[in-house]
Design a protein around this motif. Structure first.
Motif, PDB file in Angstrom:
ATOM      1  N   PHE A  32       0.817  -1.213   0.000  1.00  0.00           N
ATOM      2  CA  PHE A  32       0.000   0.000   0.000  1.00  0.00           C
ATOM      3  C   PHE A  32       0.852   1.265   0.000  1.00  0.00           C
ATOM      4  O   PHE A  32       0.336   2.369   0.168  1.00  0.00           O
ATOM      5  CB  PHE A  32      -0.917  -0.014   1.224  1.00  0.00           C
ATOM      6  CG  PHE A  32      -1.804  -1.229   1.267  1.00  0.00           C
ATOM      7  CD1 PHE A  32      -2.996  -1.271   0.575  1.00  0.00           C
ATOM      8  CD2 PHE A  32      -1.412  -2.362   1.969  1.00  0.00           C
ATOM      9  CE1 PHE A  32      -3.795  -2.401   0.586  1.00  0.00           C
ATOM     10  CE2 PHE A  32      -2.204  -3.499   1.984  1.00  0.00           C
ATOM     11  CZ  PHE A  32      -3.402  -3.517   1.286  1.00  0.00           C
ATOM     12  N   GLY A  33       2.159   1.099  -0.201  1.00  0.00           N
ATOM     13  CA  GLY A  33       3.063   2.238  -0.191  1.00  0.00           C
ATOM     14  C   GLY A  33       3.896   2.279   1.073  1.00  0.00           C
ATOM     15  O   GLY A  33       3.952   1.319   1.843  1.00  0.00           O
ATOM     16  N   GLN A 116     -10.377   2.882   3.762  1.00  0.00           N
ATOM     17  CA  GLN A 116     -10.654   2.252   5.050  1.00  0.00           C
ATOM     18  C   GLN A 116     -10.613   0.739   5.020  1.00  0.00           C
ATOM     19  O   GLN A 116     -11.014   0.102   5.991  1.00  0.00           O
ATOM     20  CB  GLN A 116     -12.021   2.712   5.557  1.00  0.00           C
ATOM     21  CG  GLN A 116     -12.124   4.197   5.780  1.00  0.00           C
ATOM     22  CD  GLN A 116     -13.271   4.561   6.693  1.00  0.00           C
ATOM     23  OE1 GLN A 116     -13.746   3.749   7.481  1.00  0.00           O
ATOM     24  NE2 GLN A 116     -13.724   5.787   6.608  1.00  0.00           N
ATOM     25  N   THR A 117     -10.112   0.149   3.947  1.00  0.00           N
ATOM     26  CA  THR A 117     -10.033  -1.310   3.891  1.00  0.00           C
ATOM     27  C   THR A 117      -8.816  -1.738   3.087  1.00  0.00           C
ATOM     28  O   THR A 117      -8.388  -1.031   2.161  1.00  0.00           O
ATOM     29  CB  THR A 117     -11.315  -1.900   3.276  1.00  0.00           C
ATOM     30  OG1 THR A 117     -11.195  -3.348   3.258  1.00  0.00           O
ATOM     31  CG2 THR A 117     -11.550  -1.398   1.860  1.00  0.00           C
ATOM     32  N   PHE A 118      -8.271  -2.885   3.461  1.00  0.00           N
ATOM     33  CA  PHE A 118      -7.208  -3.498   2.664  1.00  0.00           C
ATOM     34  C   PHE A 118      -7.795  -4.250   1.466  1.00  0.00           C
ATOM     35  O   PHE A 118      -7.116  -4.491   0.489  1.00  0.00           O
ATOM     36  CB  PHE A 118      -6.405  -4.482   3.523  1.00  0.00           C
ATOM     37  CG  PHE A 118      -5.690  -3.844   4.681  1.00  0.00           C
ATOM     38  CD1 PHE A 118      -4.631  -2.973   4.475  1.00  0.00           C
ATOM     39  CD2 PHE A 118      -6.065  -4.124   5.989  1.00  0.00           C
ATOM     40  CE1 PHE A 118      -3.960  -2.387   5.542  1.00  0.00           C
ATOM     41  CE2 PHE A 118      -5.406  -3.548   7.066  1.00  0.00           C
ATOM     42  CZ  PHE A 118      -4.350  -2.675   6.843  1.00  0.00           C
ATOM     43  N   PHE A 119      -9.072  -4.604   1.568  1.00  0.00           N
ATOM     44  CA  PHE A 119      -9.733  -5.433   0.551  1.00  0.00           C
ATOM     45  C   PHE A 119     -10.373  -4.524  -0.499  1.00  0.00           C
ATOM     46  O   PHE A 119     -11.592  -4.358  -0.545  1.00  0.00           O
ATOM     47  CB  PHE A 119     -10.800  -6.313   1.196  1.00  0.00           C
ATOM     48  CG  PHE A 119     -10.263  -7.319   2.186  1.00  0.00           C
ATOM     49  CD1 PHE A 119     -10.091  -8.650   1.832  1.00  0.00           C
ATOM     50  CD2 PHE A 119      -9.938  -6.935   3.482  1.00  0.00           C
ATOM     51  CE1 PHE A 119      -9.618  -9.579   2.743  1.00  0.00           C
ATOM     52  CE2 PHE A 119      -9.462  -7.857   4.402  1.00  0.00           C
ATOM     53  CZ  PHE A 119      -9.288  -9.181   4.036  1.00  0.00           C
ATOM     54  N   PRO A 123      -4.559  -5.119  -7.457  1.00  0.00           N
ATOM     55  CA  PRO A 123      -3.576  -6.211  -7.553  1.00  0.00           C
ATOM     56  C   PRO A 123      -2.670  -6.270  -6.326  1.00  0.00           C
ATOM     57  O   PRO A 123      -2.286  -5.233  -5.774  1.00  0.00           O
ATOM     58  CB  PRO A 123      -2.765  -5.834  -8.810  1.00  0.00           C
ATOM     59  CG  PRO A 123      -3.679  -4.970  -9.606  1.00  0.00           C
ATOM     60  CD  PRO A 123      -4.494  -4.197  -8.605  1.00  0.00           C
ATOM     61  N   ASN A 124      -2.370  -7.493  -5.889  1.00  0.00           N
ATOM     62  CA  ASN A 124      -1.476  -7.761  -4.764  1.00  0.00           C
ATOM     63  C   ASN A 124      -2.037  -7.320  -3.411  1.00  0.00           C
ATOM     64  O   ASN A 124      -1.303  -7.281  -2.417  1.00  0.00           O
ATOM     65  CB  ASN A 124      -0.104  -7.114  -4.983  1.00  0.00           C
ATOM     66  CG  ASN A 124       0.568  -7.605  -6.240  1.00  0.00           C
ATOM     67  OD1 ASN A 124       0.568  -8.799  -6.541  1.00  0.00           O
ATOM     68  ND2 ASN A 124       1.137  -6.682  -7.006  1.00  0.00           N
ATOM     69  N   HIS A 125      -3.321  -6.994  -3.378  1.00  0.00           N
ATOM     70  CA  HIS A 125      -3.975  -6.681  -2.114  1.00  0.00           C
ATOM     71  C   HIS A 125      -4.850  -7.861  -1.708  1.00  0.00           C
ATOM     72  O   HIS A 125      -5.145  -8.729  -2.534  1.00  0.00           O
ATOM     73  CB  HIS A 125      -4.827  -5.417  -2.259  1.00  0.00           C
ATOM     74  CG  HIS A 125      -4.027  -4.169  -2.461  1.00  0.00           C
ATOM     75  ND1 HIS A 125      -4.595  -2.915  -2.575  1.00  0.00           N
ATOM     76  CD2 HIS A 125      -2.684  -3.975  -2.571  1.00  0.00           C
ATOM     77  CE1 HIS A 125      -3.654  -2.014  -2.736  1.00  0.00           C
ATOM     78  NE2 HIS A 125      -2.488  -2.631  -2.748  1.00  0.00           N
TER      79      HIS A 125
END
Length: 275
Positions: A32-33, A116-119, A123-125
């Motif tokens: 995510f950076g 507010q979510t990782f989902f 790509p790659n998340h």
């Protein structure tokens, strides 16, 4: 089953690396950076800890530009089972005075530009859509530890509090401040959300120590919130928050967290529509 490691997210003026012994720095990147700053690895009473300055060590990142996902992901990847966060807040209640400590137990989200979510389908998340329950919003067991140590340290504490998180970086107008009071919110800040949400999605035990620094701008008399007022209250009360942190970390490590962490991980797994 789980080895305790405590992440500490330091808010404005509350990110002093000197609380850690045997310190080393570690620069990391995530899917995510980059997080707000390098991770500071060290120990408190022999307990492994990771300190991260939420706004960067020079306070150069405004609330909306904080990479909350990278911050939480980095702490998760570093093995943190817990996060103790500190946050500066404006009081919306007469009885919560500047300098008071509040252990938050709920929030109202008034942000509008934060992920507010990782989902998120990128790509790659993480894969899926996570409809995560947010009650309880904060880890109750970790909150109990914080409450125990504040009482043992004879630090006056408000045991519950709802923080309304605004987008910032500006402070509230008087009309906004009065609206938040009408909602029975106790405090106003700019960083609780999405940090608390992402920590729960990462299955990390998260609790927040809020320091009231001012009365926002709702009062008809007295000082209105300002940077100088906030910084003044910090300087007068930073030792109080530091003592809570350094006392809570070894207390957390003394307990068994297997069932709590397993339950949290299962809650995330069961909230993913594709699992």
């Amino acid at each position: 089953m789980f080895s305790v490691k405590v992440g500490i997210i330091g808010g404005s003026g509350l990110d002093d690396p000197d609380i850690l012994k045997n310190r080393t720095e570690k620069k990391v990147s995530t899917p995510f950076g980059d997080p707000s700053d390098a991770l500071i690895l060290g120990e408190i009473d022999g307990v492994q800890c990771v300190l991260l300055a939420r706004h960067g060590r020079k306070h150069s990142i405004m609330p909306s530009n904080i990479n909350y996902r990278a911050n939480i992901w980095a702490l998760k990847e570093e093995g943190c089972t817990h996060i103790l966060a500190t946050t500066a807040t404006g009081s919306l209640k007469e009885h919560i005075k500047p300098g008071d400590v509040v252990i938050l137990d709920n929030f109202v989200d008034r942000t509008y530009s934060r992920k507010q979510t990782f989902f998120d389908g990128e790509p790659n998340h993480p894969i899926g859509v996570c409809h995560l329950p947010m009650e309880p919003a904060f880890c109750e067991k970790t909150r109990e530890v914080l409450l125990e140590v504040t009482k043992e340290l004879n630090i006056f504490v408000h045991e519950r509090g709802t923080a309304v998180t605004i987008e910032g970086p500006r402070f509230s107008s008087k009309a906004e401040s009065k609206i938040y009071r009408s909602w029975d919110c106790d405090l106003v800040n700019m960083t609780c959300v999405p940090e608390v949400v992402l920590a729960k999605e990462a299955a990390i035990c998260y609790a927040s120590i809020a320091l009231a620094t001012d009365y926002d701008c709702w009062k008809e008399t007295g000082e209105k919130v300002s940077v100088s007022e906030v910084l003044k209250t910090f300087k007068e009360n930073v030792a109080k928050v530091t003592n809570i942190l350094t006392s809570a970390v070894p207390r957390i490590a003394q307990q068994n967290w297997d069932s709590t962490l397993t339950e949290m991980a299962n809650a995330v797994r069961n909230s993913d529509m594709l699992k």
